[in-house]
Enzyme design. Structure first.
Site, PDB file in Angstrom:
ATOM      1  N   LEU A 196      -8.069  -7.671 -14.422  1.00 31.36           N
ATOM      2  CA  LEU A 196      -9.477  -7.288 -14.466  1.00 31.36           C
ATOM      3  C   LEU A 196     -10.103  -7.800 -15.761  1.00 31.36           C
ATOM      4  O   LEU A 196      -9.489  -7.744 -16.827  1.00 31.36           O
ATOM      5  CB  LEU A 196      -9.605  -5.772 -14.368  1.00 31.36           C
ATOM      6  N   HIS A 247       2.877   0.467 -12.921  1.00 28.55           N
ATOM      7  CA  HIS A 247       3.660  -0.743 -13.153  1.00 28.55           C
ATOM      8  C   HIS A 247       5.141  -0.409 -13.041  1.00 28.55           C
ATOM      9  O   HIS A 247       5.585   0.612 -13.566  1.00 28.55           O
ATOM     10  CB  HIS A 247       3.330  -1.303 -14.544  1.00 28.55           C
ATOM     11  N   ASN A 273       2.029   2.975  -2.611  1.00 32.74           N
ATOM     12  CA  ASN A 273       1.502   3.883  -3.642  1.00 32.74           C
ATOM     13  C   ASN A 273       0.148   4.442  -3.241  1.00 32.74           C
ATOM     14  O   ASN A 273      -0.147   5.614  -3.514  1.00 32.74           O
ATOM     15  CB  ASN A 273       1.409   3.164  -4.993  1.00 32.74           C
ATOM     16  N   GLY A 306       0.778  -1.243   0.000  1.00 34.34           N
ATOM     17  CA  GLY A 306       0.000   0.000   0.000  1.00 34.34           C
ATOM     18  C   GLY A 306       0.805   1.286   0.000  1.00 34.34           C
ATOM     19  O   GLY A 306       0.262   2.353   0.312  1.00 34.34           O
ATOM     20  N   MET A 356      -3.014  -7.130  -7.468  1.00 33.68           N
ATOM     21  CA  MET A 356      -2.346  -8.187  -8.227  1.00 33.68           C
ATOM     22  C   MET A 356      -3.323  -9.140  -8.910  1.00 33.68           C
ATOM     23  O   MET A 356      -3.095 -10.342  -8.973  1.00 33.68           O
ATOM     24  CB  MET A 356      -1.370  -8.945  -7.312  1.00 33.68           C
ATOM     25  N   ARG A 357      -4.413  -8.594  -9.438  1.00 34.29           N
ATOM     26  CA  ARG A 357      -5.369  -9.404 -10.197  1.00 34.29           C
ATOM     27  C   ARG A 357      -5.647  -8.751 -11.533  1.00 34.29           C
ATOM     28  O   ARG A 357      -5.736  -7.537 -11.624  1.00 34.29           O
ATOM     29  CB  ARG A 357      -6.714  -9.473  -9.461  1.00 34.29           C
TER      30      ARG A 357
HETATM   31  C1  GAR Z   1       4.561  -1.462  -6.887  1.00 33.02           C
HETATM   32  O1  GAR Z   1       5.931  -1.533  -7.223  1.00 33.02           O
HETATM   33  C2  GAR Z   1       3.705  -1.526  -8.131  1.00 33.02           C
HETATM   34  O2  GAR Z   1       4.262  -0.842  -9.225  1.00 33.02           O
HETATM   35  C3  GAR Z   1       3.695  -3.011  -8.376  1.00 33.02           C
HETATM   36  O3  GAR Z   1       3.556  -3.583  -7.105  1.00 33.02           O
HETATM   37  C4  GAR Z   1       4.127  -2.725  -6.139  1.00 33.02           C
HETATM   38  C5  GAR Z   1       3.088  -2.418  -5.095  1.00 33.02           C
HETATM   39  O4  GAR Z   1       3.668  -1.716  -4.032  1.00 33.02           O
HETATM   40  N1  GAR Z   1       2.635  -3.391  -9.258  1.00 33.02           N
HETATM   41  C6  GAR Z   1       2.727  -4.397 -10.123  1.00 33.02           C
HETATM   42  O5  GAR Z   1       3.712  -5.092 -10.238  1.00 33.02           O
HETATM   43  C7  GAR Z   1       1.492  -4.604 -10.978  1.00 33.02           C
HETATM   44  N2  GAR Z   1       1.749  -5.592 -11.986  1.00 33.02           N
HETATM   45  P1  GAR Z   1       2.754  -0.922  -3.016  1.00 33.02           P
HETATM   46  O6  GAR Z   1       1.676  -1.897  -2.532  1.00 33.02           O
HETATM   47  O7  GAR Z   1       3.663  -0.511  -1.914  1.00 33.02           O
HETATM   48  O8  GAR Z   1       2.149   0.247  -3.745  1.00 33.02           O
END
Ligand code: GAR
Length: 201
Positions: free
Chosen positions: A93, A109, A14, A12, A90-91
């Site tokens: 849609l 991403h 971001n 969480g 991480m799903r």
């Molecule tokens: C982030 O690095 C985001 O870019 C990545 O997961 C992490 C989540 O971190 N997303 C993906 O890889 C999507 N395919 P966070 O929960 O601390 O934001």
């Protein structure tokens, strides 16, 4: 005011960057109204609650992807959500969700798309041997990490990088890129020509 929902599955960070940016005016006229996780154990849920934001856990629990998404869509509609930000959700849609919130769903991403879509983007970049990578904020469409690109930030890959050190360098840029991209969307600054997202003026 633009009512934003953030969908998470984990840490969480971001989500927190978006919450802070909305609070301090870096995303003008916007409010994060709900944080939804598909996992009850997502650490980000506690962070959101500490910020006084409503949290919901909507797990898939053996249902079809479409039925899971219908429950999420109902929760979003009940809260009059205008914009959905995926932040480590991480799903994949399905078209059910994409069609309900087309051009109103963003994702971040950790690579310079279209390089290294899917899981473990930072590891993919290291293993490929690229010298520069970064992060991408894009509209979500039916493709995997393939929707029109709003914002990208570039980060160097250093000789002694591990997945951890590289991920941390990218994450610092993610926390700037995501609020900047959301601010541009909320301000209505963008238009789409083909696949290109460009400024209106
Ligand atoms: C982030 O690095 C985001 O870019 C990545 O997961 C992490 C989540 O971190 N997303 C993906 O890889 C999507 N395919 P966070 O929960 O601390 O934001």
């Amino acid at each position: 005011i633009c009512r934003i929902a953030v969908l998470i599955s984990g840490r969480g960070s971001n989500m927190l960057a978006l919450v802070r940016a909305a609070r301090d005016g870096a995303i003008p006229n916007a409010q994060i109204v709900v944080v939804i996780s598909d996992r009850a154990d997502a650490p980000g849920l506690k962070l959101a609650a500490e910020q006084g934001i409503e949290t919901l856990v909507i797990e898939r629990r053996g249902r079809s992807r479409a039925d899971h998404e219908r429950e999420i869509i109902a929760a979003l509609r009940a809260r009059h959500v205008d914009l959905v930000c995926l932040a480590g959700y991480m799903r994949l849609l399905s078209p059910v969700f994409i069609e309900a919130y087309r051009w109103r769903t963003l994702n971040i991403h950790p690579s310079l798309l279209p390089s290294f879509p899917g899981l473990d983007a930072q590891r993919q970049a290291l293993e490929h041997g690229v010298k520069w990578t970064g992060c991408t904020v894009h509209f979500v469409d039916e493709t995997l990490d393939g929707g029109p690109i709003i914002e990208q930030r570039v980060v160097p890959v250093l000789d002694d990088d591990t997945v951890e050190t590289l991920s941390a360098r990218i994450l610092a840029e993610e926390h700037k890129a995501y609020p900047a991209a959301v601010a541009r969307v909320v301000r209505g600054e963008l238009r789409l020509i083909g696949r290109r997202v460009i400024s209106k003026s």
